[in-house]
Structure formats: structure tokens, C-alpha cells
Design a protein around this motif. Structure first.
Motif, mmCIF file in Angstrom:
data_model
loop_
_atom_site.group_PDB
_atom_site.id
_atom_site.type_symbol
_atom_site.label_atom_id
_atom_site.label_comp_id
_atom_site.label_asym_id
_atom_site.label_seq_id
_atom_site.Cartn_x
_atom_site.Cartn_y
_atom_site.Cartn_z
ATOM 1 N N THR A 120 7.139 23.484 -6.518
ATOM 2 C CA THR A 120 6.520 22.873 -5.514
ATOM 3 C C THR A 120 5.180 22.671 -6.396
ATOM 4 O OG1 THR A 120 7.861 23.771 -4.089
ATOM 5 C CG2 THR A 120 5.977 22.530 -3.409
ATOM 6 N N ALA A 121 4.111 23.859 -6.595
ATOM 7 C CA ALA A 121 3.241 23.268 -7.496
ATOM 8 C C ALA A 121 3.228 21.786 -8.581
ATOM 9 C CB ALA A 121 2.325 24.106 -7.565
ATOM 10 N N GLN A 122 4.409 21.945 -9.481
ATOM 11 C CA GLN A 122 4.372 21.829 -10.510
ATOM 12 C C GLN A 122 4.932 20.463 -10.125
ATOM 13 O OE1 GLN A 122 6.458 23.287 -14.347
ATOM 14 N NE2 GLN A 122 6.786 24.285 -12.484
ATOM 15 N N ARG A 123 4.919 20.054 -8.541
ATOM 16 C CA ARG A 123 5.585 18.499 -8.231
ATOM 17 C C ARG A 123 4.675 17.998 -7.112
ATOM 18 N NH1 ARG A 123 11.463 18.068 -9.450
ATOM 19 N NH2 ARG A 123 12.014 20.555 -9.800
ATOM 20 N N GLN A 124 4.015 18.555 -6.702
ATOM 21 C CA GLN A 124 2.528 18.655 -6.024
ATOM 22 C C GLN A 124 1.651 17.615 -7.539
ATOM 23 O OE1 GLN A 124 0.808 22.053 -4.031
ATOM 24 N NE2 GLN A 124 2.236 22.630 -2.618
ATOM 25 N N GLY A 125 1.919 18.327 -8.553
ATOM 26 C CA GLY A 125 0.943 17.629 -9.486
ATOM 27 C C GLY A 125 1.466 15.905 -9.959
ATOM 28 N N VAL B 281 2.960 14.107 -8.096
ATOM 29 C CA VAL B 281 2.701 13.026 -6.697
ATOM 30 C C VAL B 281 1.382 13.119 -7.342
ATOM 31 C CG1 VAL B 281 2.757 12.714 -4.442
ATOM 32 C CG2 VAL B 281 4.437 14.418 -5.353
ATOM 33 N N ARG B 282 0.693 13.610 -7.628
ATOM 34 C CA ARG B 282 -0.867 13.236 -7.536
ATOM 35 C C ARG B 282 -1.356 12.385 -8.800
ATOM 36 N NH1 ARG B 282 -5.030 16.211 -5.409
ATOM 37 N NH2 ARG B 282 -3.773 18.750 -4.702
ATOM 38 N N LYS B 283 -0.102 12.748 -9.906
ATOM 39 C CA LYS B 283 -0.159 11.789 -11.402
ATOM 40 C C LYS B 283 -0.283 10.488 -10.515
ATOM 41 C CE LYS B 283 1.628 11.618 -15.771
ATOM 42 N NZ LYS B 283 2.636 12.448 -16.830
ATOM 43 N N LEU B 284 0.830 10.469 -10.089
ATOM 44 C CA LEU B 284 1.502 8.857 -10.224
ATOM 45 C C LEU B 284 0.524 8.303 -9.047
ATOM 46 C CD1 LEU B 284 5.547 10.399 -9.783
ATOM 47 C CD2 LEU B 284 4.046 8.708 -11.035
ATOM 48 N N ALA B 285 0.279 9.209 -7.470
ATOM 49 C CA ALA B 285 -0.554 8.442 -7.216
ATOM 50 C C ALA B 285 -1.730 7.762 -7.608
ATOM 51 C CB ALA B 285 -1.528 9.653 -6.232
ATOM 52 N N ALA B 286 -2.393 8.550 -8.714
ATOM 53 C CA ALA B 286 -3.758 7.949 -9.344
ATOM 54 C C ALA B 286 -2.670 7.113 -10.256
ATOM 55 C CB ALA B 286 -3.898 9.126 -10.375
ATOM 56 N N GLU B 287 -1.751 6.610 -10.910
ATOM 57 C CA GLU B 287 -1.320 5.998 -11.122
ATOM 58 C C GLU B 287 -1.511 4.448 -10.841
ATOM 59 O OE1 GLU B 287 2.750 4.785 -13.987
ATOM 60 O OE2 GLU B 287 2.140 7.341 -14.015
ATOM 61 N N LEU C 297 0.737 -1.385 -0.367
ATOM 62 C CA LEU C 297 -0.052 -0.027 -0.011
ATOM 63 C C LEU C 297 0.754 1.339 -0.370
ATOM 64 C CD1 LEU C 297 -2.465 1.555 0.300
ATOM 65 C CD2 LEU C 297 -2.618 0.811 2.742
ATOM 66 N N PHE C 298 0.915 2.122 -0.957
ATOM 67 C CA PHE C 298 1.560 3.220 -1.697
ATOM 68 C C PHE C 298 0.608 4.088 -0.340
ATOM 69 C CE2 PHE C 298 3.262 1.392 -5.320
ATOM 70 C CZ PHE C 298 4.484 0.572 -4.345
ATOM 71 N N VAL C 299 1.583 5.854 0.187
ATOM 72 C CA VAL C 299 0.547 6.956 0.887
ATOM 73 C C VAL C 299 1.497 7.756 0.296
ATOM 74 C CG1 VAL C 299 -0.134 7.815 3.068
ATOM 75 C CG2 VAL C 299 -0.139 5.197 2.966
ATOM 76 N N LEU C 300 1.134 8.287 -1.063
ATOM 77 C CA LEU C 300 2.291 9.072 -1.182
ATOM 78 C C LEU C 300 1.977 11.135 -0.487
ATOM 79 C CD1 LEU C 300 2.064 8.388 -4.470
ATOM 80 C CD2 LEU C 300 3.959 7.779 -2.749
ATOM 81 N N GLY C 301 2.538 11.430 0.272
ATOM 82 C CA GLY C 301 2.150 12.993 0.535
ATOM 83 C C GLY C 301 2.770 14.171 -0.501
#
Length: 257
Positions: free
Chosen positions: A186-191, A193-199, A161-165
Motif C-alpha cells: 500500500t505504501a508503494q502505491r501511495q508513492g 499516487v503522489r507522483k501522479l498528483a504532482a505530474e 480538476l483531479f482530486v487524488l486520494g
């Protein structure tokens, strides 16, 4: 910069399938499967200084989890579920970028065979962009390296189980200088991480949204003292939010909701 100015600057940025029956016979109902046994899980917290929390580098159990959100999560779960045989590891290292994680991933992650892998990284990658651009990784490199870490972990343990902050930054102290660069990168890197969380079907912990809400109760420097590092109060908020989000997948954590 005043607290009100900091606040304004930040807020701007911020079923069962049917069974075929034989003729003239009624199919017996199929019982629902029992919930997956949540025993003996290995929890691993990875990242940079925010996760590190000045943790000890020995086996001394008094210091191995540091003094941040990882400590708060482990101490709470470990105290309330001693019969579950959980193990907790903190392998955050201050100053680490995603590339630094890649270099030690085999020893500090894969070798520990985590069932729950919590990862918070990215702000040091932004720091390089702002302060040492010649040493910085591009957004494309950040994404491909981060994806590689998750892929290696998933290949080793398909059920991990991955938990990405989401990384975060605030216009406090030195971070007020070149604020737009800090904020935008930072906002671009947040984006990413969001993409990878969905993936990777990971749990996403939105720390920036958490602190947005906290701003209604106290100024940002009460929570993040230098624009990057949480205070003891903020670490507690992070721990609560982590547990809240992970409880969607680990049912025993619903105790805290």
C-alpha cells in the motif's frame, strides 16, 4: 491484537506583467481578471467500495450517492449552493482495481464529462498482491494504467480538476495477518499516487495522515472497522478533508474552512 498494539504497529508504518507605454504616455492599469465562474460544475467520484458506499444503481435520488464520504460532500455542497447548478455522480464499484476502472472508464467517467474528478483506488490492487498474487498487477502496471486514466480525462477536458486520494490500510481484523505485505505494498502505491498528483497538477488528499491524527483521539478500529473500510465517523473526516483540500482550487469551498 489490542488497540494499543494496533496503534503502535500503524504508527511505525505510517502579478501583473508590466505594460510597455508609448512615449510621454502613462499606461492605464489593467484590471485583475474576474474569478472563474464556478457554476454548473459536474463532480464525479470514482473508485472502489470506499467510494461506492452501497450506492443505488437506479436514478432514485435518495440513494444514488451511497452512504460514504462522497454522499457527505455532495449533500453539504448541494444544500449550501443550490443556486450553482452543480451535478454529483458516484461511480465507485466495490472490489474494483485500477484495471477494472480502465475497463469502464469511457462509460463511467468520460461520458459524464466531469469538471471535478475525485479518484480513490489501489487497496484492491494490494489485496490481490496479498491474497491472489497470480492475478495481481505489478506496481509498474498500476502506475501506467492509473496514468492512462488521467491522461484520457485530461485529453477530453483540459481544465478538469483531479482530486487524488491516497489508499490506506490498517492492522485491524484480517489485515493484521500478513500485515507487513499489506503495509508495504500500500505504501508503494501511495508513492505512485503522489507522483501522479504532482505530474498532473492534481489535488492530493492524504487520508493516511488524516487517520494518523485521528488515532490520538480514538483507536483505529473506531475509524476503520476492518482495516480497509471507514466507519461513518471516518467517512465524515474524509469528507471534511476533501473539502478542505479542494477549497484551494474551488474558492466557493472556502466557506467551510
Amino acid at each position: 491484537m489490542s488497540s494499543n498494539t494496533s496503534r503502535r504497529a500503524f504508527l511505525k508504518s505510517s502579478a501583473l506583467a508590466g505594460l510597455a507605454a508609448e512615449p510621454l504616455l502613462v499606461a492605464a492599469p489593467v484590471p485583475m481578471p474576474e474569478p472563474r465562474a464556478e457554476k454548473g460544475l459536474v463532480f464525479l467520484f470514482q473508485g472502489d467500495s470506499i467510494t461506492d458506499g452501497n450506492r443505488g444503481r437506479t436514478t432514485d435520488p435518495n440513494h444514488i450517492m451511497g452512504h460514504g464520504y462522497a454522499f457527505s460532500i455532495a449533500s453539504r455542497i448541494g444544500a449550501d449552493f443550490p443556486e450553482s447548478g452543480f451535478s454529483f455522480y458516484n461511480r465507485g464499484i466495490s472490489g474494483n482495481t485500477v484495471t477494472d476502472l480502465q475497463k469502464r472508464w469511457s462509460v463511467d467517467t468520460l461520458a459524464l464529462k466531469p469538471d471535478v474528478l475525485s479518484l480513490l483506488v489501489g487497496i484492491n490492487d494490494t489485496d490481490l498482491v496479498v491474497n491472489k498474487p497470480a492475478e495481481a498487477t505489478s506496481l509498474e502496471q498500476f502506475e501506467s494504467t492509473y496514468r492512462g486514466l488521467l491522461t484520457d480525462s485530461r485529453n477530453q477536458h483540459a481544465a478538469c480538476l483531479f482530486v487524488l486520494g491516497l489508499p490506506f490500510v490498517y492492522p485491524v481484523g484480517q489485515r493484521s495477518e500478513n500485515w507487513e505485505r499489506w503495509r508495504d505494498d500500500t505504501a508503494q502505491r501511495q508513492g505512485i499516487v503522489r507522483k501522479l498528483a504532482a505530474e498532473f497538477n492534481a489535488i492530493l488528499v492524504d487520508y493516511p495522515a488524516l487517520f494518523d491524527k485521528a488515532l490520538t483521539k480514538a483507536p483505529i478500529d473506531y475509524w476503520i472497522w476492518d482495516g480497509i473500510h471507514p466507519t461513518v465517523f471516518a467517512h465524515e473526516l474524509m469528507a471534511r478533508e476533501w473539502i478542505k483540500q479542494v477549497s484551494s482550487q474551488l474558492t466557493f469551498l472556502k466557506k467551510y474552512r
